[in-house]
Motif scaffolding. Structure first.
Motif, PDB file in Angstrom:
ATOM      1  N   ASP A  63       0.830  -1.212   0.000  1.00 42.35           N
ATOM      2  CA  ASP A  63       0.000   0.000   0.000  1.00 42.35           C
ATOM      3  C   ASP A  63       0.863   1.261   0.000  1.00 42.35           C
ATOM      4  N   ARG A  66       2.459   1.811  -3.446  1.00 45.11           N
ATOM      5  CA  ARG A  66       1.532   2.332  -4.459  1.00 45.11           C
ATOM      6  C   ARG A  66       1.450   3.857  -4.396  1.00 45.11           C
ATOM      7  N   SER A  67       1.382   4.398  -3.201  1.00 50.93           N
ATOM      8  CA  SER A  67       1.333   5.856  -3.084  1.00 50.93           C
ATOM      9  C   SER A  67       2.706   6.480  -3.343  1.00 50.93           C
ATOM     10  N   ARG A  69       4.860   5.504  -5.491  1.00 54.92           N
ATOM     11  CA  ARG A  69       5.149   5.522  -6.923  1.00 54.92           C
ATOM     12  C   ARG A  69       4.847   6.900  -7.530  1.00 54.92           C
ATOM     13  N   SER A 114       5.696  -3.979 -10.757  1.00 56.86           N
ATOM     14  CA  SER A 114       4.517  -3.449 -10.072  1.00 56.86           C
ATOM     15  C   SER A 114       4.643  -3.773  -8.578  1.00 56.86           C
ATOM     16  N   PRO A 115       3.906  -3.062  -7.722  1.00 52.80           N
ATOM     17  CA  PRO A 115       3.984  -3.375  -6.285  1.00 52.80           C
ATOM     18  C   PRO A 115       3.718  -4.846  -5.963  1.00 52.80           C
TER      19      PRO A 115
END
Length: 311
Positions: A63, A66-67, A69, A114-115
């Protein structure tokens, strides 16, 4: 064993998972602390503290990544991981493999994923979790995790360059490099550098830097030699350290505050890449941070001293 004791025993593993997913020591520490709060608040006792906490810290890190990035896409200049002096998770049988997985070069390759791919790769390929454990950690089916792992391995293999050198060779080369740097020895530096060496840095726009980088053995050697002598004359100290499992150093001002860190990639007995982290926000977890602008100004004055006033 109490819940607190279980957590403290697993804390090195949890931090090491989170750091590899995030590339940030400060964010990894926050993720570990949040995992503890969730574990402490969990009713009853999970069947496996390791499985519960590893899954929890992985989900938190996903989580956060994702932020993060979005912030990294807007970052000023090059983005490098926060320097790590020591990986707290120790496994003597896999020490070399673990050191390789936390190198700056490896962490930058992980940025391509990707995460979810990154978390699956870290849990499966680095720490050897079974696909059932990985699936529970990332909230996907085992079949989906196998596909994520295949894609992650392919992406990593496409960009991977093996910077191989045994520990003795790395230490010997690093020692020669820092001696030549302190002496301002252009020729001594140049003979240690690959012809196409790149010297690049991460300042985040908050510290002095050499533009987009310096390239080629001659230019890199001249730039380093121009820095080394003046830095030593103003009391600067180069402290050789292993950083992210690779040879490097911490640069400190006369008050022993941190100016920057430096790491190398080594291949075929030559330094291929030199990376500096100068952004003060990425150095605070290592200790008090210097004003790099002031250090550079003072060092520059030793190269161009102010002429005496005319009476």
């Amino acid at each position: 064993m109490s819940r607190t004791e279980e957590f403290q025993e697993l804390r090195p593993l949890l931090f090491s998972i989170a750091y590899r997913i995030l590339g940030s020591a400060s964010e990894a520490e926050d993720a570990v602390q949040e995992a503890w709060l969730r574990y402490d608040a969990y009713p009853g006792r999970p069947a496996s503290a390791k499985a519960f906490l590893s899954a929890t810290v992985s989900r938190i890190a996903i989580d956060v990544l994702r932020s993060a990035r979005v912030r990294r896409e807007e970052y000023t200049g090059r983005w490098f991981p926060e320097p790590l002096l020591a990986d707290p998770y120790e496994d003597p049988e896999r020490s070399a493999e673990l050191a390789d997985s936390v190198s700056t070069a490896a962490l930058l390759l992980l940025e391509r994923l990707s995460p979810l791919e990154r978390a699956v790769f870290v849990l499966r390929e680095v720490f050897g979790f079974g696909f059932g454990e990985v699936a529970a950690a990332v909230g996907r089916s085992e079949a989906a995790c196998r596909q994520l792992a295949v894609r992650a391995r392919r992406h990593m293999a496409e960009g991977q360059v093996r910077f191989t050198a045994d520990r003795r060779e790395r230490e010997e080369l690093a020692g020669r490099f820092f001696h030549a740097f302190r002496e301002g020895d252009v020729d001594g530096l140049r003979e240690l550098l690959a012809a196409d060496v790149a010297m690049v840095g991460d300042s985040g726009g908050r510290a002095p830097l050499w533009g987009r980088g310096v390239f080629g053995a001659a230019e890199v050697a001249r730039t380093l030699a121009a820095i080394g002598g003046p830095f030593a004359r103003i009391g600067g100290v180069v402290e050789p350290r292993e950083i992210n499992g690779q040879p490097g150093a911490i640069f400190r001002d006369r008050d022993r505050k941190i100016v920057n860190t430096l790491t190398f990639d080594i291949l075929d007995g030559r330094i291929q890449t030199i990376r500096a982290v100068i952004n003060p926000d990425k150095l605070r977890h290592l200790g008090p941070v210097a004003d790099a602008w002031a250090v550079i100004r003072e060092a520059t004055r030793t190269r161009h001293p102010t002429p005496p006033a005319v009476p």
